[in-house]
Design a protein around this motif. Sequence first.
Motif, PDB file in Angstrom:
ATOM      1  N   MET A 182      -6.880  -0.850   7.639  1.00 54.40           N
ATOM      2  CA  MET A 182      -6.189  -1.793   6.766  1.00 54.40           C
ATOM      3  C   MET A 182      -5.164  -1.088   5.886  1.00 54.40           C
ATOM      4  O   MET A 182      -4.024  -1.544   5.739  1.00 54.40           O
ATOM      5  CB  MET A 182      -7.203  -2.544   5.907  1.00 54.40           C
ATOM      6  CG  MET A 182      -6.580  -3.572   4.979  1.00 54.40           C
ATOM      7  SD  MET A 182      -5.777  -4.946   5.861  1.00 54.40           S
ATOM      8  CE  MET A 182      -7.247  -5.838   6.425  1.00 54.40           C
ATOM      9  N   GLN A 183      -5.543   0.040   5.306  1.00 51.92           N
ATOM     10  CA  GLN A 183      -4.613   0.761   4.437  1.00 51.92           C
ATOM     11  C   GLN A 183      -3.383   1.226   5.208  1.00 51.92           C
ATOM     12  O   GLN A 183      -2.260   1.165   4.703  1.00 51.92           O
ATOM     13  CB  GLN A 183      -5.306   1.954   3.786  1.00 51.92           C
ATOM     14  CG  GLN A 183      -4.402   2.727   2.822  1.00 51.92           C
ATOM     15  CD  GLN A 183      -5.160   3.755   1.998  1.00 51.92           C
ATOM     16  OE1 GLN A 183      -6.360   3.636   1.800  1.00 51.92           O
ATOM     17  NE2 GLN A 183      -4.461   4.764   1.522  1.00 51.92           N
ATOM     18  N   ASP A 184      -3.582   1.680   6.441  1.00 53.95           N
ATOM     19  CA  ASP A 184      -2.453   2.125   7.257  1.00 53.95           C
ATOM     20  C   ASP A 184      -1.498   0.965   7.529  1.00 53.95           C
ATOM     21  O   ASP A 184      -0.273   1.120   7.412  1.00 53.95           O
ATOM     22  CB  ASP A 184      -2.966   2.706   8.580  1.00 53.95           C
ATOM     23  CG  ASP A 184      -1.830   3.191   9.470  1.00 53.95           C
ATOM     24  OD1 ASP A 184      -1.251   4.252   9.164  1.00 53.95           O
ATOM     25  OD2 ASP A 184      -1.511   2.496  10.461  1.00 53.95           O
ATOM     26  N   ALA A 185      -2.032  -0.205   7.876  1.00 48.09           N
ATOM     27  CA  ALA A 185      -1.177  -1.362   8.170  1.00 48.09           C
ATOM     28  C   ALA A 185      -0.408  -1.797   6.921  1.00 48.09           C
ATOM     29  O   ALA A 185       0.792  -2.081   6.984  1.00 48.09           O
ATOM     30  CB  ALA A 185      -2.018  -2.512   8.710  1.00 48.09           C
ATOM     31  N   LEU A 186      -1.089  -1.849   5.765  1.00 48.17           N
ATOM     32  CA  LEU A 186      -0.408  -2.260   4.534  1.00 48.17           C
ATOM     33  C   LEU A 186       0.713  -1.293   4.165  1.00 48.17           C
ATOM     34  O   LEU A 186       1.767  -1.708   3.669  1.00 48.17           O
ATOM     35  CB  LEU A 186      -1.414  -2.349   3.389  1.00 48.17           C
ATOM     36  CG  LEU A 186      -2.470  -3.451   3.467  1.00 48.17           C
ATOM     37  CD1 LEU A 186      -3.412  -3.354   2.277  1.00 48.17           C
ATOM     38  CD2 LEU A 186      -1.835  -4.833   3.529  1.00 48.17           C
ATOM     39  N   SER A 187       0.502  -0.006   4.404  1.00 50.02           N
ATOM     40  CA  SER A 187       1.516   0.992   4.040  1.00 50.02           C
ATOM     41  C   SER A 187       2.769   0.878   4.900  1.00 50.02           C
ATOM     42  O   SER A 187       3.848   1.324   4.493  1.00 50.02           O
ATOM     43  CB  SER A 187       0.934   2.404   4.159  1.00 50.02           C
ATOM     44  OG  SER A 187       0.710   2.756   5.523  1.00 50.02           O
ATOM     45  N   ARG A 188       2.647   0.274   6.076  1.00 54.60           N
ATOM     46  CA  ARG A 188       3.779   0.155   6.994  1.00 54.60           C
ATOM     47  C   ARG A 188       4.476  -1.211   6.904  1.00 54.60           C
ATOM     48  O   ARG A 188       5.465  -1.446   7.572  1.00 54.60           O
ATOM     49  CB  ARG A 188       3.300   0.360   8.439  1.00 54.60           C
ATOM     50  CG  ARG A 188       2.683   1.732   8.712  1.00 54.60           C
ATOM     51  CD  ARG A 188       2.110   1.812  10.116  1.00 54.60           C
ATOM     52  NE  ARG A 188       1.471   3.076  10.400  1.00 54.60           N
ATOM     53  CZ  ARG A 188       2.102   4.165  10.837  1.00 54.60           C
ATOM     54  NH1 ARG A 188       3.409   4.125  11.029  1.00 54.60           N
ATOM     55  NH2 ARG A 188       1.441   5.277  11.079  1.00 54.60           N
TER      56      ARG A 188
END
Length: 413
Positions: A125-131
């Motif tokens: 989730m954190q990776d998707a939000l950062s992108r």
Amino acid sequence: MTNESSTFCVGRFLIDAPAGSKLSGGNFKYDFLRIEPAKEMSSDQFTQEVAAREAKLRSAKHKVEPSLLRTAARPNEYSRIFAFWEESFITAVINIDGYRWVNDRRFLLKDEVSNDKQEFGLNRMQDALSRLRVRADAEIPAEPGYCFNGGFIANPKWRNEEAAIDIDIAGHPDAFVSVWIYPLASHKKDRPLLERMGGITQALGNLATAVRVLRKGDRQIGPYKGQEHLASAPNSGGMRGHAFVWETQGEGTLDMPAIKIELTTGHQDSNGNPQKTTLTDQQAIKLWDDILNSFRLRPTGGQVKTGAADGVPQPPLPLGELVATGKACPQTGWWQTSEPGEVEGGRRQRFVAGEAMPEATLLGQSSIWHRLKGDRPSYRKATVWKLVGYDEPSSAATAPTSPTPPAEGPRQA
């Protein structure tokens, strides 16, 4: 189409419609994360919303733990992630919600993981939000990534995507186009489109005489081999409309997904009243050909390698290795589920090292209505996969990795 057209970005693909056409709906899933419709709000409203959400989860009791909230993360000032139990009695599946505020717009992504995969889910989730970033409907990104209504997730590779949109056709309030994309071999129909349409016509009996088939047959759009069925039929108000559909069942991969595109005319208005189509058969066919021929993969600025990570070859794992649903596949090869009965895609399936091991989709018995639609009831179940065979080095096949097609697809005619 001509230069008088509007281009729409959906997932990794583009499609054109007459200039002035507008998006009217959509459902999206990126790397197993469901994307909710974005909402306009100020930064203060965003802060209040996520604070209220956290407080509500903390105050709700759970039968085993102090509250429904398991953890709350704050990657940055305008991002929040909550891992929580959806209900007080649930102990097996954790929900993960990811919030991000960008330029007066709040985005919400949702995920579900098994209770031993919380950390994996939080990282995903954190990776998707950062992108994630805001995207106007008319913006066509040049870099690799995933388009959805109002946003874009920049990334050179991911494991799964689903997308479904509606486009209202400019100048024709009774007409809209729907596009579905889902790279799932496990959801491949048991019969091709034209065979299924023939079965529906037989089921209609005498009513079938009111249906005029304008064109049908095989049709390839770019690299995607499919079939089309173009028909005219009365709508609920007795006025004739059009139901055009093209479908490719794909190969169950990101590069060759299952795709369905439809054009509907004579659709009811916002009050539920049937409308008379403004298009003749010839005009509808011309519009259909222009739109369908425009469907294509979105070009990007560079070639990105999407295969398994390079490196020194490792010794293969021994046959009989066991891996549970949700865990990363440790060995490219053939894996067999422990579930009895009939499984979509077969009990023995191929998975690539590094991807998440999926649930098994078990098939039930078809009712008459399911057989008419070419569908079959199914349900998903967490399972244990056993390594039963190694992959050939030259094999390029990939396995299905996603459990569901868009849950609430575009409108149906």
